[in-house]
Design a protein around this motif. Structure first.
Motif, PDB file in Angstrom:
ATOM      1  N   GLU A   1       0.815  -1.217   0.000  1.00  0.00           N
ATOM      2  CA  GLU A   1       0.000   0.000   0.000  1.00  0.00           C
ATOM      3  C   GLU A   1       0.849   1.268   0.000  1.00  0.00           C
ATOM      4  O   GLU A   1       0.386   2.339  -0.385  1.00  0.00           O
ATOM      5  CB  GLU A   1      -0.951  -0.001   1.202  1.00  0.00           C
ATOM      6  N   ASN A   2       2.091   1.173   0.436  1.00  0.00           N
ATOM      7  CA  ASN A   2       2.956   2.348   0.493  1.00  0.00           C
ATOM      8  C   ASN A   2       3.612   2.611  -0.858  1.00  0.00           C
ATOM      9  O   ASN A   2       3.409   3.663  -1.466  1.00  0.00           O
ATOM     10  CB  ASN A   2       4.027   2.166   1.568  1.00  0.00           C
ATOM     11  N   TYR A   3       4.364   1.637  -1.361  1.00  0.00           N
ATOM     12  CA  TYR A   3       5.130   1.845  -2.597  1.00  0.00           C
ATOM     13  C   TYR A   3       4.378   1.329  -3.821  1.00  0.00           C
ATOM     14  O   TYR A   3       4.755   0.341  -4.443  1.00  0.00           O
ATOM     15  CB  TYR A   3       6.487   1.156  -2.491  1.00  0.00           C
ATOM     16  N   THR A   4       3.295   1.985  -4.161  1.00  0.00           N
ATOM     17  CA  THR A   4       2.582   1.629  -5.386  1.00  0.00           C
ATOM     18  C   THR A   4       3.238   2.326  -6.572  1.00  0.00           C
ATOM     19  O   THR A   4       3.912   3.350  -6.425  1.00  0.00           O
ATOM     20  CB  THR A   4       1.106   2.055  -5.314  1.00  0.00           C
ATOM     21  N   MET A   5       3.015   1.777  -7.761  1.00  0.00           N
ATOM     22  CA  MET A   5       3.577   2.398  -8.955  1.00  0.00           C
ATOM     23  C   MET A   5       2.972   3.785  -9.178  1.00  0.00           C
ATOM     24  O   MET A   5       3.663   4.713  -9.615  1.00  0.00           O
ATOM     25  CB  MET A   5       3.334   1.505 -10.186  1.00  0.00           C
ATOM     26  N   GLN A   6       1.687   3.933  -8.847  1.00  0.00           N
ATOM     27  CA  GLN A   6       1.036   5.232  -9.041  1.00  0.00           C
ATOM     28  C   GLN A   6       1.653   6.308  -8.139  1.00  0.00           C
ATOM     29  O   GLN A   6       1.844   7.454  -8.571  1.00  0.00           O
ATOM     30  CB  GLN A   6      -0.464   5.123  -8.773  1.00  0.00           C
ATOM     31  N   LYS A   7       1.983   5.958  -6.909  1.00  0.00           N
ATOM     32  CA  LYS A   7       2.600   6.931  -6.004  1.00  0.00           C
ATOM     33  C   LYS A   7       3.979   7.356  -6.502  1.00  0.00           C
ATOM     34  O   LYS A   7       4.361   8.526  -6.367  1.00  0.00           O
ATOM     35  CB  LYS A   7       2.692   6.346  -4.596  1.00  0.00           C
ATOM     36  N   ILE A   8       4.710   6.414  -7.088  1.00  0.00           N
ATOM     37  CA  ILE A   8       6.015   6.767  -7.664  1.00  0.00           C
ATOM     38  C   ILE A   8       5.822   7.727  -8.822  1.00  0.00           C
ATOM     39  O   ILE A   8       6.505   8.745  -8.936  1.00  0.00           O
ATOM     40  CB  ILE A   8       6.770   5.497  -8.116  1.00  0.00           C
ATOM     41  N   ILE A   9       4.850   7.422  -9.682  1.00  0.00           N
ATOM     42  CA  ILE A   9       4.554   8.276 -10.827  1.00  0.00           C
ATOM     43  C   ILE A   9       4.121   9.667 -10.370  1.00  0.00           C
ATOM     44  O   ILE A   9       4.531  10.688 -10.948  1.00  0.00           O
ATOM     45  CB  ILE A   9       3.447   7.633 -11.695  1.00  0.00           C
ATOM     46  N   ASN A  10       3.320   9.702  -9.326  1.00  0.00           N
ATOM     47  CA  ASN A  10       2.792  10.980  -8.823  1.00  0.00           C
ATOM     48  C   ASN A  10       3.863  11.854  -8.180  1.00  0.00           C
ATOM     49  O   ASN A  10       3.623  13.033  -7.903  1.00  0.00           O
ATOM     50  CB  ASN A  10       1.683  10.731  -7.805  1.00  0.00           C
ATOM     51  N   GLY A  11       5.031  11.273  -7.912  1.00  0.00           N
ATOM     52  CA  GLY A  11       6.103  12.049  -7.307  1.00  0.00           C
ATOM     53  C   GLY A  11       6.126  12.018  -5.792  1.00  0.00           C
ATOM     54  O   GLY A  11       6.831  12.816  -5.161  1.00  0.00           O
ATOM     55  N   ASP A  12       5.390  11.094  -5.179  1.00  0.00           N
ATOM     56  CA  ASP A  12       5.328  11.030  -3.717  1.00  0.00           C
ATOM     57  C   ASP A  12       6.697  10.793  -3.083  1.00  0.00           C
ATOM     58  O   ASP A  12       6.920  11.173  -1.919  1.00  0.00           O
ATOM     59  CB  ASP A  12       4.370   9.917  -3.276  1.00  0.00           C
ATOM     60  N   PHE A  13       7.603  10.175  -3.823  1.00  0.00           N
ATOM     61  CA  PHE A  13       8.915   9.829  -3.271  1.00  0.00           C
ATOM     62  C   PHE A  13      10.054  10.558  -3.981  1.00  0.00           C
ATOM     63  O   PHE A  13      11.212  10.164  -3.879  1.00  0.00           O
ATOM     64  CB  PHE A  13       9.133   8.313  -3.366  1.00  0.00           C
ATOM     65  N   ASP A  14       9.707  11.636  -4.665  1.00  0.00           N
ATOM     66  CA  ASP A  14      10.721  12.337  -5.466  1.00  0.00           C
ATOM     67  C   ASP A  14      11.883  12.874  -4.629  1.00  0.00           C
ATOM     68  O   ASP A  14      13.043  12.844  -5.075  1.00  0.00           O
ATOM     69  CB  ASP A  14      10.083  13.481  -6.259  1.00  0.00           C
ATOM     70  N   ALA A  15      11.593  13.358  -3.445  1.00  0.00           N
ATOM     71  CA  ALA A  15      12.667  13.903  -2.606  1.00  0.00           C
ATOM     72  C   ALA A  15      13.669  12.814  -2.245  1.00  0.00           C
ATOM     73  O   ALA A  15      14.897  13.012  -2.361  1.00  0.00           O
ATOM     74  CB  ALA A  15      12.084  14.535  -1.347  1.00  0.00           C
ATOM     75  N   GLU A  16      13.161  11.657  -1.846  1.00  0.00           N
ATOM     76  CA  GLU A  16      14.047  10.541  -1.489  1.00  0.00           C
ATOM     77  C   GLU A  16      14.771  10.001  -2.716  1.00  0.00           C
ATOM     78  O   GLU A  16      15.974   9.682  -2.655  1.00  0.00           O
ATOM     79  CB  GLU A  16      13.239   9.432  -0.818  1.00  0.00           C
ATOM     80  N   LEU A  17      14.064   9.884  -3.829  1.00  0.00           N
ATOM     81  CA  LEU A  17      14.679   9.357  -5.045  1.00  0.00           C
ATOM     82  C   LEU A  17      15.732  10.321  -5.596  1.00  0.00           C
ATOM     83  O   LEU A  17      16.753   9.893  -6.141  1.00  0.00           O
ATOM     84  CB  LEU A  17      13.608   9.078  -6.096  1.00  0.00           C
ATOM     85  N   THR A  18      15.490  11.601  -5.433  1.00  0.00           N
ATOM     86  CA  THR A  18      16.486  12.591  -5.865  1.00  0.00           C
ATOM     87  C   THR A  18      17.765  12.457  -5.045  1.00  0.00           C
ATOM     88  O   THR A  18      18.874  12.488  -5.590  1.00  0.00           O
ATOM     89  CB  THR A  18      15.920  14.015  -5.746  1.00  0.00           C
ATOM     90  N   GLN A  19      17.624  12.285  -3.738  1.00  0.00           N
ATOM     91  CA  GLN A  19      18.807  12.099  -2.892  1.00  0.00           C
ATOM     92  C   GLN A  19      19.508  10.783  -3.235  1.00  0.00           C
ATOM     93  O   GLN A  19      20.745  10.710  -3.235  1.00  0.00           O
ATOM     94  CB  GLN A  19      18.416  12.118  -1.419  1.00  0.00           C
ATOM     95  N   TRP A  20      18.717   9.760  -3.525  1.00  0.00           N
ATOM     96  CA  TRP A  20      19.269   8.470  -3.959  1.00  0.00           C
ATOM     97  C   TRP A  20      20.142   8.685  -5.198  1.00  0.00           C
ATOM     98  O   TRP A  20      21.272   8.170  -5.287  1.00  0.00           O
ATOM     99  CB  TRP A  20      18.131   7.504  -4.262  1.00  0.00           C
ATOM    100  N   ALA A  21      19.624   9.427  -6.156  1.00  0.00           N
ATOM    101  CA  ALA A  21      20.352   9.705  -7.395  1.00  0.00           C
ATOM    102  C   ALA A  21      21.617  10.520  -7.135  1.00  0.00           C
ATOM    103  O   ALA A  21      22.682  10.239  -7.707  1.00  0.00           O
ATOM    104  CB  ALA A  21      19.442  10.441  -8.374  1.00  0.00           C
ATOM    105  N   ILE A  22      21.526  11.523  -6.275  1.00  0.00           N
ATOM    106  CA  ILE A  22      22.690  12.356  -5.945  1.00  0.00           C
ATOM    107  C   ILE A  22      23.784  11.507  -5.299  1.00  0.00           C
ATOM    108  O   ILE A  22      24.972  11.630  -5.619  1.00  0.00           O
ATOM    109  CB  ILE A  22      22.271  13.520  -5.015  1.00  0.00           C
ATOM    110  N   ASP A  23      23.383  10.615  -4.387  1.00  0.00           N
ATOM    111  CA  ASP A  23      24.348   9.731  -3.727  1.00  0.00           C
ATOM    112  C   ASP A  23      24.987   8.769  -4.728  1.00  0.00           C
ATOM    113  O   ASP A  23      26.193   8.485  -4.655  1.00  0.00           O
ATOM    114  CB  ASP A  23      23.675   8.951  -2.607  1.00  0.00           C
ATOM    115  N   ALA A  24      24.193   8.267  -5.661  1.00  0.00           N
ATOM    116  CA  ALA A  24      24.739   7.380  -6.690  1.00  0.00           C
ATOM    117  C   ALA A  24      25.733   8.130  -7.573  1.00  0.00           C
ATOM    118  O   ALA A  24      26.811   7.619  -7.914  1.00  0.00           O
ATOM    119  CB  ALA A  24      23.614   6.795  -7.535  1.00  0.00           C
TER     120      ALA A  24
END
Length: 355
Positions: free
Chosen positions: A190-213
């Motif tokens: 219920e937390n990590y649905t594909m729609q929530k990823i698309i909607n940008g619900d986790f963009d802040a975390e994913l952006t930091q993930w990308a910066i760290d990578a």
């Protein structure tokens, strides 16, 4: 019509019974003996096919070496299996030194990278250099990459410590982005649905993930949504719209279309934040579950503009009661589908069988 005496009938019945009994015992005995040899034979079948270029687009293999829940998938589950693996992988066709171009892993024509998930624990994320060296000592061959899971659980964070451990061991880190709140398989998350990823619900975390990578001084390999066509994982289309057509394009089914858009969204975030040191993999299972049109492999492919390698899991029976299939039987089923997706190189990202 010939009249047959009762004696003859009884005699024939007894003969038939004895024949069937002996046949059953013989088959059972043969089956027992054959089962003891299954893993060794399966490994031999796999390496013979790969060495003889039966699947010429396959440019990498990665054994899934673990014994979680007594699965006996490790190459040292028996002496015969271990010897078969060592003999299979010892030839020069299987290489360990990676070739990169613009920080992207490149296939080497006619050769196959040898890699592994080297038993990083039941949760697939207990990364140690010892696990790597232990596997290489067993295989008597070094590996190109070490494969592990980046479980999101309650937060999305880049696994810097794990990638550094693998890099310092002289291997390429291969990160599996696993959007799941817990390790239990099956059912929706219920937390990590594909729609929530698309909607940008986790963009802040994913952006930091990308910066760290992007901050790493070395290239890495990454996949999102392992074995997406299998309903044992919550990112499968079954839990994200299945065969409905109300999400976006009415000509596409929602479950697979949402996965494609979610994966593209993640790659876009990484590209926009300078993480061009990532080689992106698309990873499916050899067989779709459920085996329906909306869940077919081709529906989930994000496209050549996003993906660098096509990956597949190829497992023989993982428990003794599962139906036996040779490696070549499975690959013959899935290989035409993989080659029809794209001209990208193919990696067998997981392959194994129980003892």
């Amino acid at each position: 019509m010939e009249i047959i005496s009762n004696y003859k009938i009884m005699k024939n019945k007894h003969s038939i019974f004895l024949f069937v009994l002996l046949l059953t015992l013989g088959v059972g005995s043969c089956k027992k003996q054959k089962l003891k040899r299954h893993k060794k034979q399966w490994i031999e079948n796999a390496f013979d096919a790969l060495k003889n270029n039966r699947y010429p687009r396959v440019s990498a293999i990665s054994w899934w070496n673990e014994n979680f829940d007594d699965s006996k998938l490790r190459i040292d589950a028996s002496k015969k299996s271990l010897k078969a693996y060592q003999k299979g992988v010892e030839v020069d066709k299987f290489i360990t030194t990676p070739v990169f171009s613009n920080q992207k892993l490149q296939p080497v024509e006619g050769l196959i990278y040898h890699a592994a998930y080297p038993d990083f624990g039941g949760t697939e994320d207990v990364v140690t250099s010892k696990a790597i060296t232990d596997f290489e000592a067993l295989a008597k061959k070094q590996i190109t990459w070490a494969y592990f899971s980046n479980n999101w659980y309650n937060a999305i964070t880049f696994p810097t410590a794990h990638t550094n451990t693998i890099h310092n061991a002289g291997k390429i880190p291969f990160v599996r982005m696993m959007p799941r709140t817990n390790f239990a398989e099956g059912g929706p998350d219920e937390n990590y649905t594909m729609q929530k990823i698309i909607n940008g619900d986790f963009d802040a975390e994913l952006t930091q993930w990308a910066i760290d990578a992007a901050s790493l001084s070395y290239p890495i390999l990454v996949e999102f949504g392992t074995e997406v066509n299998g309903d044992w994982f919550p990112w499968n289309g079954k839990y994200n719209g299945a065969d409905q057509t109300s999400y976006n394009n009415p000509n596409l089914t929602d479950g697979a279309e949402r996965f494609v858009d979610a994966y593209r969204h993640i790659i876009d975030i990484c590209n926009n934040n300078g993480a061009d040191n990532i080689t992106w993999f698309f990873h499916v299972d050899a067989y779709s579950s459920p085996a329906t049109e909306w869940n077919s492999i081709n529906k989930y492919y994000p496209g050549d503009n996003y993906i660098d390698w096509i990956g597949v899991s190829v497992y023989g029976p993982q428990t003794p009661d599962e139906e036996y299939q040779d490696f070549t039987e499975i690959m013959d089923d899935v290989y035409p589908t993989l080659t029809s997706l794209s001209e990208k190189p193919i990696a067998i990202l997981e392959f194994a069988i129980t003892e």
